[in-house]
Design an enzyme around this catalytic site. Structure first.
Site, mmCIF file in Angstrom:
data_model
loop_
_atom_site.group_PDB
_atom_site.id
_atom_site.type_symbol
_atom_site.label_atom_id
_atom_site.label_comp_id
_atom_site.label_asym_id
_atom_site.label_seq_id
_atom_site.Cartn_x
_atom_site.Cartn_y
_atom_site.Cartn_z
ATOM 1 N N SER A 232 -4.096 -8.793 10.613
ATOM 2 C CA SER A 232 -3.297 -7.895 9.776
ATOM 3 C C SER A 232 -3.633 -6.458 10.129
ATOM 4 O O SER A 232 -4.460 -6.185 10.997
ATOM 5 C CB SER A 232 -3.569 -8.150 8.298
ATOM 6 O OG SER A 232 -4.835 -7.613 7.955
ATOM 7 N N LYS A 233 -2.982 -5.570 9.440
ATOM 8 C CA LYS A 233 -3.084 -4.134 9.651
ATOM 9 C C LYS A 233 -4.551 -3.655 9.682
ATOM 10 O O LYS A 233 -4.905 -2.760 10.449
ATOM 11 C CB LYS A 233 -2.328 -3.484 8.490
ATOM 12 C CG LYS A 233 -2.168 -2.020 8.593
ATOM 13 C CD LYS A 233 -0.766 -1.651 9.004
ATOM 14 C CE LYS A 233 -0.787 -0.185 9.381
ATOM 15 N NZ LYS A 233 -0.071 0.199 10.490
#
Ligand code: GLU
Length: 455
Positions: A232-233
């Protein structure tokens, strides 16, 4: 064995930017197609009209182009194939493989609660056109996905409902559209993320009902971050556009993504794209989740950067900085090439050649001590007559100062570096002085000496 009629597809949903996982899927499809001398179809799965936007489509195409992944057919809009989907639906209704049914989701749940979970709901056919359309699923047997990576994965049919393939208004559902498109586009191999494995039996059932030979499937293991959690980010750059902004080279990104799940045990092996194309086989992809580690990508990128011919390097830096690839930039790149791991890092290393130095106070405080002023004055004096003003001669001119002031090299060269660049990180000091030129070097060194207490 290579065949010249393999056909793959990359089928992104334009509901956001192309992320690293999607980029790897695109790359694997591209590598498989190029390895085989086959074709790659780019199909935009835009049937979710609320979440699909033109900007997202543009962003995906831009990301593909930046990654230098070309396609042979498309981009084909799935939504624009609605007529084809309706036609396939009609055939299934005519043949009795599909039927209309009134039951709502809630009613189906109630039915299952009564008859036992895990028993597929079988609806009651009606002619009423306001009913949704379901596919007839055999009550027994199993649907087996012969996955090229995972091997056979069996799904018992009894656990499937007669699932809805189209709404009452005739618009078809996702799994139906995908199966019809794969069949009609002659797709031979479907390479996609693991998250789609559970869709595959449904797509196989649709294909079977349509009397179509299914493609071969390969489901890629998910990507994790170095902490073992789903990517994820917070693991760094998440989209292809962010990778570009961070200054990675497309070739390095292709190399690194290719190794996420495929290839050697060492995910930092340098490989040209030609080599990837030659060696890549979907069947060699591993079963376990692969780790995306931006630190390794940086390292690999640095290696690609160092190995580039200077002209190419200068062109890439120019593009990244939005500057012209002129002689001056080329000279600056020449001395920075060894040092930078990303294009983004280059500017910090060469900025002093284009702009007056802005002193980093921390760097200044660390190296500019009492007694540094006279040293810098002596440096200026030693450099004044150097001719030609080039690295080897500069080094020779400065060397005697080490003895004269009783300094270790770092104690002599760091103050010079801070004086001419404003920071403590730069390309080699002799190369930096030479690139800056005698006049500007002396000016900056003397200006720094003036800020310091005299002898
Ligand atoms: N459109 C799907 C996605 O973006 C991919 C579907 C497929 O490859 O079959 O996740």
């Amino acid at each position: 064995m290579p065949s010249d009629n393999s056909r793959l597809r990359f089928a992104p949903s334009p509901t956001g930017a192309l992320h690293i996982g999607g980029a790897r899927t695109a790359l694997y499809n591209w590598l498989a197609a190029r390895h085989d001398g086959g074709e790659l179809v780019l199909r935009i799965e835009d049937t979710d009209r609320e979440r699909s936007t033109e900007e997202n489509v543009a962003q995906i195409l831009d990301a593909m182009r930046w990654l230098e992944l070309d396609w042979d057919v498309g981009p084909v809009s799935q939504a624009e194939r609605a007529d084809r989907h309706a036609e396939a639906l009609r055939r299934l209704l005519d043949s009795g493989h599909a039927y209309r049914d009134h039951a709502t989701g809630k009613e189906v749940e109630a039915w299952k609660a009564e008859h036992g979970a895990g028993r597929g709901y079988r609806g009651t056919p009606t002619e009423d056109p306001t009913a949704a359309i379901r596919l007839r699923v055999p009550g027994e047997g199993e649907t087996v996905v012969h996955d090229l990576i995972r091997g056979p994965v069996a799904f018992p049919n009894a656990s499937y409902d007669d699932f809805v393939i189209a709404r009452a208004d005739g618009s078809v559902l996702y799994n139906f559209a995908v199966a019809v498109d794969d069949a009609e586009m002659g797709i031979t191999e479907v390479v996609r993320g693991d998250d789609h494995l559970s869709n595959t039996p449904k797509q196989l059932l649709v294909l079977e009902a349509l009397g179509q030979e299914p493609p071969r499937y390969a489901h890629l293991p998910l990507l994790h971050g170095p902490d073992g959690k789903k990517l994820s980010k917070r693991h760094g750059a998440a989209s292809v556009q962010e990778l570009r902004a961070a200054g990675y080279l497309p070739a390095a990104v292709r190399n690194y993504l290719a190794l996420l799940g495929w290839g050697t045990d060492d995910d930092t092996t340098l490989m040209s794209t030609e080599e990837l194309v030659r060696r890549f086989r979907v069947a060699d992809v591993g079963k376990s989740a692969a780790i995306f580690d931006e630190k390794k990508l940086r390292w690999l990128n640095g290696r690609f950067m160092r190995e580039m011919p200077l002209d190419e390097y200068t062109a890439a830096v120019a593009r990244h900085l939005g500057r012209e690839a002129d002689e001056r930039l080329r000279a600056a790149c020449g001395i920075a090439q060894e040092k930078a791991q990303t294009l983004e890092e280059v500017w910090a290393l060469i900025r002093f050649l284009f702009e007056p130095p802005v002193s980093d106070e921390k760097a200044w405080g660390k190296v500019m001590k009492e007694g540094t002023g006279p040293v810098l004055e002596a440096v200026a004096e030693a450099l004044e007559p150097v001719e030609p003003f080039e690295p080897a001669r500069i080094e020779a001119a400065l060397a005697p100062l080490l003895d004269r002031f009783g300094l270790k090299p770092g104690k002599l060269y760091q103050p010079i570096r801070v004086a001419i660049t404003g920071t403590s990180i730069s390309p080699g000091i002799f190369e930096s002085l030479a690139a800056l030129g005698r006049e500007r070097s002396l000016e900056r060194i003397r200006a720094a000496a003036e800020r310091l207490p005299p002898a």
